[in-house]
Motif scaffolding. Structure first.
Motif, short mmCIF file in Angstrom:
data_model
loop_
_atom_site.label_atom_id
_atom_site.label_comp_id
_atom_site.label_asym_id
_atom_site.label_seq_id
_atom_site.Cartn_x
_atom_site.Cartn_y
_atom_site.Cartn_z
N THR A 35 0.94 -1.21 -0.01
CA THR A 35 -0.12 0.05 0.21
C THR A 35 1.08 1.24 -0.04
OG1 THR A 35 -0.23 0.05 2.44
CG2 THR A 35 -2.02 -1.12 1.12
N GLY A 36 2.08 1.13 0.48
CA GLY A 36 3.06 2.30 0.43
C GLY A 36 3.36 2.60 -0.91
N TYR A 39 0.68 5.55 -2.03
CA TYR A 39 0.89 6.68 -1.53
C TYR A 39 2.15 7.22 -2.05
CZ TYR A 39 -2.26 5.68 2.04
OH TYR A 39 -3.52 5.44 2.90
N ARG A 40 2.99 6.27 -2.64
CA ARG A 40 4.21 7.01 -3.35
C ARG A 40 3.84 7.54 -4.54
NH1 ARG A 40 9.57 5.40 -1.89
NH2 ARG A 40 9.42 4.33 0.41
N ALA A 100 5.39 11.11 -0.06
CA ALA A 100 4.55 10.05 0.25
C ALA A 100 4.14 10.18 1.78
CB ALA A 100 4.99 8.65 0.02
N SER A 101 5.03 10.58 2.76
CA SER A 101 4.67 10.48 3.95
C SER A 101 3.99 11.91 4.20
CB SER A 101 6.16 10.60 4.82
OG SER A 101 5.55 10.80 6.12
N SER A 104 0.25 11.56 2.79
CA SER A 104 -0.55 10.26 3.39
C SER A 104 -1.15 10.81 4.64
CB SER A 104 0.40 9.15 3.67
OG SER A 104 1.18 9.45 5.04
N ARG A 110 -6.09 9.54 2.02
CA ARG A 110 -6.17 8.21 2.56
C ARG A 110 -7.39 7.55 2.20
NH1 ARG A 110 -2.17 7.55 5.65
NH2 ARG A 110 -2.73 5.40 6.11
N GLY A 130 1.62 -2.05 5.29
CA GLY A 130 1.22 -0.57 5.28
C GLY A 130 1.53 -0.34 6.76
N ARG A 131 0.80 0.76 7.07
CA ARG A 131 1.06 1.51 8.33
C ARG A 131 -0.39 1.22 9.23
NH1 ARG A 131 4.63 2.30 5.55
NH2 ARG A 131 6.50 3.47 5.66
N ASP A 132 -1.41 1.23 8.39
CA ASP A 132 -2.71 1.04 9.07
C ASP A 132 -3.66 -0.04 8.74
OD1 ASP A 132 -2.88 2.02 6.56
OD2 ASP A 132 -4.57 3.30 7.11
N ILE A 133 -3.12 -0.92 8.30
CA ILE A 133 -3.67 -2.10 7.80
C ILE A 133 -4.64 -2.75 8.71
CG2 ILE A 133 -3.98 -4.13 5.98
CD1 ILE A 133 -2.99 -1.39 4.97
N ARG A 182 9.86 10.60 8.89
CA ARG A 182 8.69 9.98 8.65
C ARG A 182 7.95 9.18 9.69
NH1 ARG A 182 8.46 6.22 3.88
NH2 ARG A 182 10.62 5.44 4.00
N ASP A 186 4.29 9.79 10.37
CA ASP A 186 3.39 8.84 10.09
C ASP A 186 2.60 8.28 11.41
OD1 ASP A 186 4.37 8.93 7.52
OD2 ASP A 186 5.45 6.90 7.74
N ARG A 189 0.16 11.76 12.56
CA ARG A 189 -1.36 12.17 11.78
C ARG A 189 -2.43 11.80 12.59
NH1 ARG A 189 0.33 8.06 7.70
NH2 ARG A 189 -0.69 6.30 8.40
O1 DC Z 1 5.87 1.69 3.01
P1 DC Z 1 6.61 2.96 2.18
O2 DC Z 1 7.88 3.45 2.84
O3 DC Z 1 6.67 2.55 0.93
O4 DC Z 1 5.45 3.97 2.52
C1 DC Z 1 5.58 5.46 2.11
C2 DC Z 1 4.92 6.34 2.85
O5 DC Z 1 3.34 6.22 2.69
C3 DC Z 1 5.14 6.26 4.36
O6 DC Z 1 5.77 7.20 4.97
C4 DC Z 1 3.71 6.42 5.05
C5 DC Z 1 2.60 6.05 4.02
N1 DC Z 1 1.96 5.09 4.01
C6 DC Z 1 0.57 5.27 4.94
O7 DC Z 1 0.46 6.19 5.28
N2 DC Z 1 0.01 4.15 5.09
C7 DC Z 1 0.30 2.95 4.47
N3 DC Z 1 -0.79 1.94 4.45
C8 DC Z 1 1.23 2.75 3.75
C9 DC Z 1 2.12 3.95 3.54
#
Ligand code: DC
Length: 230
Positions: A35-36, A39-40, A100-101, A104, A110, A130-133, A182, A186, A189
């Motif tokens: 999922t990153g 956002y990228r 991306a950060s 996001s 989002r 990801g971060r919030d899955i 980041r 991250d 937020r």
């Molecule tokens: O995993 P990554 O480093 O490729 O992700 C890039 C940016 O995307 C990361 O700094 C935060 C955001 N991100 C997010 O907010 N939620 C996700 N599920 C995945 C990534």
């Protein structure tokens, strides 16, 4: 198969999420979704449109006019398309990484990408990283894993990856600075920050080889979804 298998892998950058998630997906013969990368791709669209990645209204306005597609190759690798262009390599640059950060953090960004992610999980068995899955995108996942590692170890791993991709100008210190920026962004937020879900298993990969992390997590996968799939 009666029901889709859904596995959520979250954590900060460089903790080993994508290596692990790809390997689990491969082993189970199911889809992997990074999922990153979405956002990228959004950040790259912002930069290409000459918009500052920190200006919320301008960044959010792009959400009606962006097309992000993920294509899967026969070898299981994933290609990312932005408005029809293959941007798989371009989205790994340091500028896009920071952008991306930034983007996001904005709710409209989002919500747009989360909708795509949920739609994919509704139609496929998937390992999503990801971060919030586990906390927000797929709160009913069959298994949730939260991967961590020390910032120095994460930076060392990222440095190796970036050198292999030809980004010779990066240094260990510049990556540590980028990761600290980041991690803070991250985690702080308002909507769906980087956070461990209460029912996620925490795995610290600092001292692990990728094989050790895989073995540890695959034991959890077997327990969560049953030996039949393993
Ligand atoms: O995993 P990554 O480093 O490729 O992700 C890039 C940016 O995307 C990361 O700094 C935060 C955001 N991100 C997010 O907010 N939620 C996700 N599920 C995945 C990534």
């Amino acid at each position: 198969m009666n029901k889709n298998i859904v596995i959520a892998i979250d954590g900060p950058s460089g903790a080993g999420k994508s290596t692990l998630a790809k390997r689990i997906a491969n082993k189970l013969g199911i889809m992997y979704l990074d999922t990153g990368a979405m956002y990228r791709a959004y950040a790259l669209k912002t930069i290409r449109s000459n918009i500052d990645t920190l200006i919320k209204e301008d960044v959010e306005e792009l959400s009606d006019d962006i097309k992000i597609d993920i294509h899967y190759e026969n070898d299981g690798s994933q290609k990312v398309f932005l408005d029809g262009d293959d941007v798989t390599s371009l989205i790994r640059s340091p500028e896009v990484t920071k952008g991306a950060s930034d983007v996001s953090a904005f709710p409209k960004v989002r919500l747009k990408l989360v909708e795509l992610q949920r739609d994919i999980a509704a139609r496929n068995s998937v390992v999503m990283d990801g971060r919030d899955i586990g906390t927000y995108v797929l709160p009913n996942a069959d298994l949730k894993v939260f991967l961590t590692a020390s910032v120095h170890e994460r930076a060392a791993r990222r440095l190796e990856e970036m050198k292999l991709s030809g980004y010779d100008e990066v240094t260990h210190d510049s990556i540590v600075a980028d990761m600290e920026y980041r991690d803070k962004n991250d985690s702080s937020r308002t909507l769906a920050p980087l956070m461990k879900a209460d029912d996620a298993f925490s795995v610290d990969t600092t001292a692990n080889t990728p094989d050790e992390t895989f073995e540890e997590v695959f034991t959890l996968v077997k327990k969560a979804i049953g030996e039949t799939y393993a």
